[in-house]
Design an enzyme around this catalytic site. Sequence first.
Site, short mmCIF file in Angstrom:
data_model
loop_
_atom_site.label_atom_id
_atom_site.label_comp_id
_atom_site.label_asym_id
_atom_site.label_seq_id
_atom_site.Cartn_x
_atom_site.Cartn_y
_atom_site.Cartn_z
N GLU A 106 0.84 -1.21 0.00
CA GLU A 106 0.00 0.00 0.00
C GLU A 106 0.87 1.25 0.00
O GLU A 106 0.58 2.23 -0.70
CB GLU A 106 -0.95 -0.03 1.21
N GLU A 126 -3.87 -9.87 3.42
CA GLU A 126 -4.83 -9.62 4.50
C GLU A 126 -5.95 -10.66 4.52
O GLU A 126 -6.46 -11.03 5.57
CB GLU A 126 -5.46 -8.22 4.34
#
Length: 681
Positions: A106, A126
């Site tokens: 990210e 995730e």
Amino acid sequence: MTEREPVTVRIEGDLAWVRIDNPPVNATSAAVRAGLERAVDAVAAAGARAAILSCAGKTFVAGGDISEFGKPPILPHLPDVVTKIEQSDVPFIAAMHGNVLGGGFEIAMACAWRIARAGTKFGLPEVNIGLVPGAGGSQRLPRLIGVEASVEVACQAKMLDAQTLHDLGGLDMVTDGDPELAAAEFAKTLPDRPAPVSARPVAPVASDFFDTTRAALRKKSKGQQSPLHNLDAIAWATQMPFDAGQPKERALHLALRDGAESRALRHVFFAERTVARPGAIDGIAPRDVARIAVVGGGLMGAGIAMAALSGGLSVTLVERDADAAAAAHDRVAGLLEGAVSRGKMRADDHAAALARFTATADYADAAGVDLAVEAVFEDLAVKQEVFRQLAAVVNGTAILATNTSYLDPREIFAGIANPGRCLGLHFFSPAHVMKLLEIVKTPDTEAAVLATAFALAKRLRKVAVLSGICDGFIGNRMLSAYRREADYLLADGALPHEVDAAMRAFGMPMGPYELQDLTGLQIAWANRKRQAATRDPAERYVTIADQLCEMDRLGQRSGRGWYRYEAGDRTPRHDAEVDALIERYSADNRISRRAFTAEEIADRLVAVLVNEGARIVEEGIAERHADVDMVQIHGYGFPRWRGGPMHYATEIGTDRVARTMRDVAEQSPGSWTISDLLHGA
Ligand code: NAI
């Protein structure tokens, strides 16, 4: 001692160097997030032309700090830090190596340019801990590499290597050299700053893309919700601007962090790491193992040899005679070739593995091995003879291991000199695929021998669990309790397809009866006969499975078992003959059959697993409840996203499990011993 700064800024001419140094994997802990915020301000204050963001140590930022996930988020939040990097007046160049995962990816997507060393791995894992990304990953990735590739990354935790990411348009450069040097070179003649990833359009996909993908994911994820949540988040990127999608993603991320699925998956994540370090080997150094012998090259022995060869060991396989040795050689060679054709092994690794492998009928060829594991017939006298012969050729400290499923290792090793070197290594079938390894200690096994077994397990990429001795060790003892209650349910009113459907709905890959048909009914049958002499006469014994075996309904291989099969087709088909047999059994035993709902069936079968697991810990056979969970998840397909039976019990409440277990015990008086855990609940 002053704490080391996890993020430092160095200005060199008109270039700024921002370096993260937070061992072991440069996780985005609160201190790193705060350091990055300060760094963005510092490079602006210095008036740098560009900032190069890199990491010390073995890897770029490889994720978040999972231990923070169980707690309220601490300021500054990662999405704000990521946005600050993206909006910084000084453009950032990410210079990456190692693993760029989760929050690391990210952060990289917020940089103006991305450069990575060849072989660097990128991913948003995730989903594996029940989450969606929390810092814009699901919103930026489709804008960077398109929707289809993003779905694979976010919903299925697929890792992309640097070249693939480059080809998808996600990297500006792949370098064979030092990525920091490459970034400095790149910075000399910067191209025009591209639009921030968050402002880019998302390339359209086919109109039915999300519906078909959702159906496929639902089928594959067997009740786990996080792949579907990730798909939702990616769909938002196609439906709304970043400024609307990102807060939705963040809200979902935070809600999921507090949910049962993520709690379970985080429990498994930590349990997988602690299970490898039982108290029994605390501080004990393992011995080196380079060469092993495998005695018996049938189904299990071939798989064990394959696992050891893949782990880089040399293997001498000993069989009964020359023909059996040749057959075992072919079996192992076939497994190696299969790994190559499925892309799991490189051709040169295959050649090296074959060169480290010999099959023989002569025990003398096993002289000099560090460890020998036996996987011959499940027969005490045969196994004792194998160890007598092994002990005569190997040196006095070589470790001796049995793969027995049910026999008592103390009897197998009776009379062997230096019994401290003996233990059980109980693999699961197929041994080169299944993750679980039960390491069975006898009262004599030395701690250094156990430590060596755990080190070996790591080398074979197994999840090893320490077990004491009891009938079936941890896993098969629980399995037999599970099957026993399933048979009681059949006798009292359920049918095999109802039990199987209920357990599939719970998240098991298969129900108990389909599984028995797949693996064959004969081993459990032989085992029940063996146990008959010592079985408590007060225990309820349902003979339906025995009747099937007597009718030669032994499962898929005999074309019929609990179900019937059509030639060349493994689909279990409902068989009225089996229903009739079960109903006759109930009538003969004056049982008035009653209906069980799918929920009742699953509750009862899970309750007996919890009860047996608790007893196993209370008796000291397993060290911890988490060990029991690992056995069930990695050996028996218990849904990972439910955390294993013991974690699941704490999630739904041990009092609820205790109530169900009381019903189970009342249903079949004299058949169950209630654990202290459930007795007290
Ligand atoms: P298998 O029948 O496929 O293989 C046994 C092999 O041992 C045969 O190739 C046979 O020729 C060889 N053998 C027999 N006596 C020998 C001797 N004296 N010296 C050298 N080789 C000899 O049996 P499988 O299924 O591989 O099981 C082996 C052991 O592993 C058993 O103790 C079994 O309980 C255990 N086990 C089996 C599992 C399974 O799912 N099949 C799972 C975990 C353990």
